[in-house]
Design a protein around this motif. Structure first.
Motif, PDB file in Angstrom:
ATOM      1  N   LYS A  26      25.986  35.286  44.384  1.00 31.60           N
ATOM      2  CA  LYS A  26      27.192  35.576  43.593  1.00 31.60           C
ATOM      3  C   LYS A  26      28.279  36.183  44.490  1.00 31.60           C
ATOM      4  O   LYS A  26      29.465  35.874  44.335  1.00 31.60           O
ATOM      5  N   VAL A  27      27.870  37.037  45.406  1.00 29.65           N
ATOM      6  CA  VAL A  27      28.814  37.658  46.340  1.00 29.65           C
ATOM      7  C   VAL A  27      29.417  36.602  47.264  1.00 29.65           C
ATOM      8  O   VAL A  27      30.636  36.512  47.446  1.00 29.65           O
ATOM      9  N   VAL A  28      28.538  35.784  47.831  1.00 27.17           N
ATOM     10  CA  VAL A  28      28.978  34.758  48.780  1.00 27.17           C
ATOM     11  C   VAL A  28      29.900  33.758  48.099  1.00 27.17           C
ATOM     12  O   VAL A  28      30.944  33.370  48.636  1.00 27.17           O
ATOM     13  N   ASP A  29      29.544  33.365  46.906  1.00 24.05           N
ATOM     14  CA  ASP A  29      30.349  32.398  46.157  1.00 24.05           C
ATOM     15  C   ASP A  29      31.735  32.955  45.872  1.00 24.05           C
ATOM     16  O   ASP A  29      32.753  32.280  46.076  1.00 24.05           O
ATOM     17  N   SER A  30      31.791  34.214  45.426  1.00 26.32           N
ATOM     18  CA  SER A  30      33.074  34.816  45.068  1.00 26.32           C
ATOM     19  C   SER A  30      33.976  34.983  46.293  1.00 26.32           C
ATOM     20  O   SER A  30      35.187  34.722  46.224  1.00 26.32           O
ATOM     21  N   LEU A  31      33.399  35.394  47.408  1.00 24.05           N
ATOM     22  CA  LEU A  31      34.198  35.604  48.613  1.00 24.05           C
ATOM     23  C   LEU A  31      34.636  34.287  49.249  1.00 24.05           C
ATOM     24  O   LEU A  31      35.711  34.182  49.845  1.00 24.05           O
TER      25      LEU A  31
END
Length: 405
Positions: free
Chosen positions: A100-105
């Motif tokens: 979720k972090v990687v996708d958002s960034l």
């Protein structure tokens, strides 16, 4: 410190592209050092230190960031406003819901993300779904033979004998090697992979609602030991199951398949499909499995099971993989070609044998290659120095020299 040039070049080719760079490979193959070398290259090329955010999740200093929302806040606060920010997340599978972090960034402008992981399962679940088409995987292996010589400085014949025995895990190559120290270090890596990485894989599977579990570590090690002993031979779930049954362990083929998948996803083994050269199609049965490192193979196998021919074949497979070839086992009628490799539509056929001096061995290795009617390159790789040459267009090459090309 040996520069991992081939991997650095791959990362550099994707620099500043809005693709997440995912470096995968077995623990201790050098992923963290690769990220450090890449960051040093960025700094040397004029990137400012504040543009680089680097986190290794095996470092206890970053334990609070294993909460994905905390990680997201930490990274977001440190993004540069008017220039590229380079984010490095090492062993990111330690963070539940990291995708979720990687996708958002990844969808933000001027953010370039690099992540590493020690289990392929992290790419087969939410991350692959969220980032379909937006990530590039770089498959990292331990040291090649060329890198081994660069680190040790040994003469090539002596180096190859050592390389076959101790493998290419970077710390093993750099240490003052004794059999006892190498064995202890490799045991630590092997047990960590078997227990920790497969445990993390299990947690992710349970999160996805998959109830089949890898819980029997003794069984997992037993299967790994068997697969290590049959390197270079065709295997099937049925043949593995039959072996376990003959050893007094009743088990289903489905369970065996789950355990083999876990070993492959932890990068201990790589599976290679067979290819019908005449029919130009993949065959779905009797694949071969190769190990990631000869030191680990020699650690888990009794010493009397050491096999020169299959060891060389395994080393050749790993080198072909490093060079970016698509690799298959070739079937031509009733004969077999060890490797049929392809890059940019061009095929090459390889046979691998320890020694070609015996007439029957020479004929056996040459026969499949002579039978194939196309004009693609055909090569036999061997340790001996007496059979080298060109035989009606089929090259016989010393394998040590080939590895150093």
């Amino acid at each position: 410190m040996v520069e991992r040039k081939e991997y650095l070049d791959q990362l550099w080719a994707w620099k500043d592209e809005q693709q997440i760079k995912v470096v995968t490979g077995i623990r201790r193959c050098g992923k963290s050092v690769l990220l450090e070398q890449y960051q040093q290259k960025l700094l040397a090329e004029g990137v400012a230190p504040e543009q680089i955010i680097s986190i290794n999740f095996e470092n206890l200093d970053y334990e609070p960031l294993k909460d994905y929302m905390e990680l997201y806040r930490y990274l977001k606060e440190r993004l540069c406003t008017d220039k590229m920010t380079y984010i490095f997340l090492d062993e990111v599978q330690e963070v539940p819901s990291f995708e979720k972090v990687v996708d958002s960034l990844s969808i933000k402008d001027q953010v370039d993300i690099y992540i590493t992981g020690s289990n392929a399962y992290m790419l087969s679940s939410e991350l692959a779904t969220l980032l379909s088409g937006r990530y590039t995987e770089i498959k990292m292996l331990p040291f090649s033979f060329r890198e081994y010589i660069a680190e040790t400085g040994l003469p090539k014949e002596e180096a190859f004998a050592e390389f076959m025995k101790t493998g290419g895990i970077p710390y093993v190559v750099a240490m003052n090697r004794t059999d006892e120290k190498v064995d202890q270090y490799l045991e630590g890596i092997y047990n960590t992979v078997i227990v920790k990485d497969i445990e993390q894989r299990q947690l992710r599977k349970e999160k996805e609602g998959n109830t089949r579990k890898i819980t029997d570590i003794a069984l997992l090690k037993n299967i790994a030991r068997y697969l290590a002993s049959v390197i270079g031979s065709p295997v099937s779930m049925k043949s593995i199951t039959n072996y376990l049954t003959s050893s007094g362990r009743k088990i289903s083929q489905n369970t065996v398949s789950d355990y083999v998948d876990a070993l492959k996803e932890s990068f201990i083994f790589y599976s290679v499909e067979r290819f019908d050269i005449v029919g130009k199609q993949l065959l779905k049965i009797n694949n071969k499995l190769y190990m990631v490192d000869m030191g680990i193979r020699n650690h888990i196998l009794p010493r009397k099971r050491y096999d020169l021919g299959f060891t060389i074949e395994n080393i050749v497979f790993l080198d072909l993989m490093r060079k970016g070839y698509k690799i298959n086992i070739g079937k031509y009628g009733a004969t077999e070609v060890d490797f049929v490799v392809q890059k940019e539509g061009v095929l090459t056929y390889y046979q691998v044998t320890a020694d070609m001096t015996a007439k029957e061995t020479f004929e056996r290795e040459m026969k499949p290659l002579r039978s194939i009617p196309d004009n693609y390159e055909k090569v036999v790789l061997t340790l001996d120095h007496f059979s080298l040459g060109n035989y009606d267009g089929i090259k016989v090459v010393n394998v040590i020299d080939w590895l150093l090309e």
